[in-house]
Every structure is written in C-alpha cells, then in structure tokens.
Design a protein around this motif. Sequence first.
Motif, PDB file in Angstrom:
ATOM      1  N   UNK A 446       0.824  -1.200   0.000  1.00 34.80           N
ATOM      2  CA  UNK A 446       0.000   0.000   0.000  1.00 34.80           C
ATOM      3  C   UNK A 446       0.863   1.257   0.000  1.00 34.80           C
ATOM      4  N   UNK A 447       0.373   2.297  -0.644  1.00 35.58           N
ATOM      5  CA  UNK A 447       1.038   3.590  -0.649  1.00 35.58           C
ATOM      6  C   UNK A 447       0.481   4.476   0.462  1.00 35.58           C
ATOM      7  N   UNK A 448       1.349   5.305   0.993  1.00 38.51           N
ATOM      8  CA  UNK A 448       1.002   6.191   2.100  1.00 38.51           C
ATOM      9  C   UNK A 448       0.047   7.305   1.677  1.00 38.51           C
ATOM     10  N   UNK A 449      -0.521   7.965   2.684  1.00 35.62           N
ATOM     11  CA  UNK A 449      -1.252   9.217   2.458  1.00 35.62           C
ATOM     12  C   UNK A 449      -0.620  10.322   3.305  1.00 35.62           C
ATOM     13  N   UNK A 450       0.707  10.313   3.375  1.00 37.42           N
ATOM     14  CA  UNK A 450       1.434  11.161   4.312  1.00 37.42           C
ATOM     15  C   UNK A 450       1.264  12.649   4.071  1.00 37.42           C
ATOM     16  N   UNK A 451       0.906  13.044   2.871  1.00 34.50           N
ATOM     17  CA  UNK A 451       0.808  14.481   2.604  1.00 34.50           C
ATOM     18  C   UNK A 451      -0.341  15.130   3.356  1.00 34.50           C
ATOM     19  N   UNK A 452      -1.295  14.330   3.852  1.00 29.51           N
ATOM     20  CA  UNK A 452      -2.353  14.922   4.674  1.00 29.51           C
ATOM     21  C   UNK A 452      -1.857  15.237   6.081  1.00 29.51           C
ATOM     22  N   UNK A 453      -0.588  14.970   6.377  1.00 32.78           N
ATOM     23  CA  UNK A 453       0.013  15.456   7.621  1.00 32.78           C
ATOM     24  C   UNK A 453       0.454  16.907   7.497  1.00 32.78           C
ATOM     25  N   UNK A 454       0.440  17.460   6.284  1.00 35.61           N
ATOM     26  CA  UNK A 454       0.658  18.888   6.119  1.00 35.61           C
ATOM     27  C   UNK A 454      -0.603  19.644   6.554  1.00 35.61           C
TER      28      UNK A 454
END
Length: 593
Positions: A446-454
């Motif tokens: 699976x790929x992350x959704x890390x940009x929603x930590x901005x």
Amino acid sequence: MLSLSPRWRTLMGAGLIALSPLAAAAQTAPTTPAPATPTDIAPERGTGRATRTVDVATKHMVAAANPLAAEAGREILRAGGSAVDAAIAVQLVLNLVEPQSSGIGGGAFLLHYDAGTKAVASYDGRETAPAAAKPDRFIGPDGKPMDLRAAIVGGRSVGVPGTLKLLEHAHRQHGKLPWPKLFERAIALAENGFTVSPRLNGQLAQETHLKTDPAARAYFYQPDGTPWPVGHVLKNPDFAATLRAIAEKGSAAFYEGPMAADIAKAVTGHPTNPGDLTESDLKAYQVKERDPLCGSYRVFTLCGMGPPSSGGVAVLQMLTMLERKDIGAKRNDPAQVVHWFAEAGRLAYADRALYLGDPDFVKVPVKGLLDRAYLMNRAALIGETSMGKAQPGEPPYKETRAWGLADAAEHGTSHISVVDGQGNAVAMTTTIEDGFGSRIMVRGFLLNNELTDFAFTPTEGDKPVANRVEPGKRPRSSMAPTLVFHRDGSLVATVGSPGGSAIINYVGKTLIGLLDWGLDPQQAVDLANFGSRNGPTELELGTEAESWKSALEARGHTVKAVELTSGTQAIVVTANGLSGGADTRREGVAVGD
C-alpha cells in the motif's frame, strides 16, 4: 558518555540539558523466568484487553506489533545480525502482516545506538512532497479546506516513500548480515501465506474505502466483499516478487525502473483523486542524517527525533516541565499526576502547533523551545486548576518570522524496538499515515497518504503556516522513537509508539512509568493512557482512567473518555538482562534469548 554531535554539545553548554538534582526512581528487576508465549495472553476481565507477563532475555531482544514480525527479527539476531538487520526483517514482515500500519510504501524515523562508541545516530526517512506540490494542495474549488477523508483516499495524498531508502542507508552504516538475507522470512511468508489475525480482520471490517482499489479489494476481501476471516491463509505473490527484486538489486529496484513507473502511474492515474508524484520524484529521494535531539529527565538522558518530527521536542518539553513535580511519590494519586501531565501537554502541544515543521524549510527554534529557563517559566503556568487551552510561548533564540497554527495526525503507524547481542539498539517508528494509507495498492503493498500530515490551510491570516505544503518538503510528524541512557552513556531503554498526535502522550506516560515509578516495561506500556493535546483532557475508555474523571473535573478539566489505542514497545536493560514489553492493545510481543 554518549558520543554527541557538536550541535548537541552546544545545547548542553547552553543549559538545555543540565542534569536535575532530583534522584531517579528505583527500577524493579523482572522476576519472570521465561518469555511469554501466545498462550500466556488472556483477556483482562471487563476490558477486552489482554494481560501479559514481562518478557526477559539475556542475549538480545525484539519488540514489535506482530508475533510473526518479532520472530523474524529474533531469527536475524540468532544468525548474528545487528539491531538494524533485525529491524529491517521486522519491517518487511510488518508490511505483510500489519499492512494497515506501515510498509515500504511509507516513511520512518530511526534512532541507532552503538554500544561500542556510545554514539547515537538519527535517520530521517520521512516522505516528501512531490516537486509539483503547491501550498493550496488541499484547498477545494470553494476555497475551503477539503474534507479529510476525501483528501486521504487517492493519489493526491501520496508522498514519496522513504522507508526502503532508510532501511538500506541504515544497513550500510550498521548492518552485519547480507542485505538479501534480511528478506528471506518476509518472502517466505508472502509466498506460502500467513494467517489473518484478529486485528487485521477487524480493521478490514471497519474499513470503507479500501475496496475502491481493485488490487486491494481482490487481496484483502472475499468475492462477496467481506474480509477474509481470522485464520484464513493469505498469500501475496506480488509482494514476494517485489521483495525478491529489492533483495537482488537494492532500493534502486523500487525508486527507479518499472516499479517506480507503476507507483507513479497508480498515483497520477487514480480515477477520482489523482496526484502528481513522478518517477523523477522517486529517483531524487534522499535519507537525511540529522543530529539526535537529546535532553535530560532527572538523572537520565533521553534522545529522540528532532524536526520534522515534533515528537522528540514535545516529549522533552513535557518531561522538563514535570521534572520539579514529585511524580514518584504520587503513584497512588493518579488524578494529581494526570493533572500535571495534561497541563504540561497543553503547553507543549501549543508550541508544537505553532513552531514545528521541516527544518529544511522553516527555522524551527529548537534551542529556544528546549531552553531550561523558558520551560521553567512555562511550567510555572501549571497551577492547581486547569488552564484550559494553552497559548504558545515566546521561546528565546527565535528568529523574527511568520508562523501559523496548524495540526495534523497520523494513525497508520507501528514501532520497533531492538537490542542486539552487542548491546546496540534501535528505536524505529514507521508509518503509512492513516490506516491502509491512501488505499492504493501497487505490486503487493500500500502507498502512504502522508501528505495529509501537512496543514490543509497554507496561511493563518497573512502568516504562512510552518507546516504548509511545499515542493520536496517533509510533513510534520508526532513520531517519537526514544532512547534512554544513564549518565555514563550506557543504555537504559528503547521506547516508542504509534498513535497519531497522541504518540507524544503515550511515550511520555511510558517513560514516567519506567523512570519515576520503577515499573517493568510491560507494566509501563500497559498503563491506562491519558493526557491533553491542548483540548479536553483525554482518559482511556474502558480502563481505570475513567474513575479519575470527577477528580479532574474538580480541578477544572473538561474530560473526555475516548479510545486511546497505543501500540507502545519498550525494551529495558536491567542487571539481569533485557526486559521487554509490547502493548496489549495490539498484537505485539517482545521476544528474545
């Protein structure tokens, strides 16, 4: 003494880590004669939680969120591998058996302790925003911030993964066994199958968006759309092939060539929420070696992760503010301890929201935020009643610049603690951000959704937010892998937890349990969770913490009983060997020899 960077020595000289005159709490030695096995684990009456005895070892130990992953790490240690070697094997298996929390499609922070030189190294494998990213990434057509769930699901939220590059970089620095050896257990499990655990089944049953990805639906669910039942043997041949390629060619097999092309295509080609990650973004990714963030608590030295994580700063701020409180004497007055802890948390989280971001993009005033005089002034704000919502402070050494308030939290996260046979240690917190990340599956992971930590809103008034989206920037994190040392630089413990922005409170609570109350690591990680993130004072639902509600309300707290599902792992060095604990809120274990 610990081997410290010049910057850390500068902070020490400035008074940031002057040792407290308070004595350390006595630590109790474990008495359990043998490590726990799954049969030792039973539900705790009335809570649905498990009880577990402390795990002990004399040679080496691994604590991780799943028994199969922990055993993979122990196999590597038995083969003569280093702490980093074991952590790599653990992470690869976690990708398979706990895919909702971490994997090669995400990012991580890793602290390493070298027992020979007493040096601490800090590695930043946090995801980065693509080169095409803009500050208004999460602003909708109506000019308002997007709904969080709408932003998470799809390619828009995917950052350039850093975990695999981090593992490879750390292996080059601290590995002992050949790189391909570390992949063997994960490849075998992917090819031959592993049984679906109760936690994975439960997470899949609650998940509503994963089925929108055809590959994920085919893998995680039965033809009728229900998740595979507990005990079902799940095989992942695509992931096995991915791991074989990386084992043979190194991280280049992931960051360049056909695999990178498939990742970029999945992100940009998402049918409803495409992103802009490219093959060039993947090829350009770099791990950052950063100075560890070290400070004192009583007679101990704590080292954590600095920015872009807020975890190390916030934990050190909270404990410094609490240092003059006689917490050790208040073990039987939990409401008083929670009051102090929550108030310190309000102050730390207020500073976190305003000042913390990627240090390559914003001037984070770490020196000022950890200045002892500043923190003593902040601590003086902790009275007999709650202050309610705290305001950020004005730390010294702060450059005149625009800052802005914003907050975000990650939830799909895991933690690994390892101590090897030579006394080297790893504390590694690893994430794909939300449970199951962006819900995009590529080549078995699976790929992350890390940009929603901005921050979704790039400005507050006319001030740019420190944690706004920018090209190549790393989003702020709350992850707080922590190493604890005696004055002479010898290791005391490796600790960390998942849990989004509550990670800071989970780690702080565990450290108090270990260092102030002399609990063994299993007792410390299993303490009821509590704290404030500069909002209500939170008490863990379904635990003894709920009984503290009225006493806290009498002190002016707004109290909420909520689910606080930590996944803390801890290993402590004692006179009798290694003592380990794994959070019974999840499926983790500590195993060793």
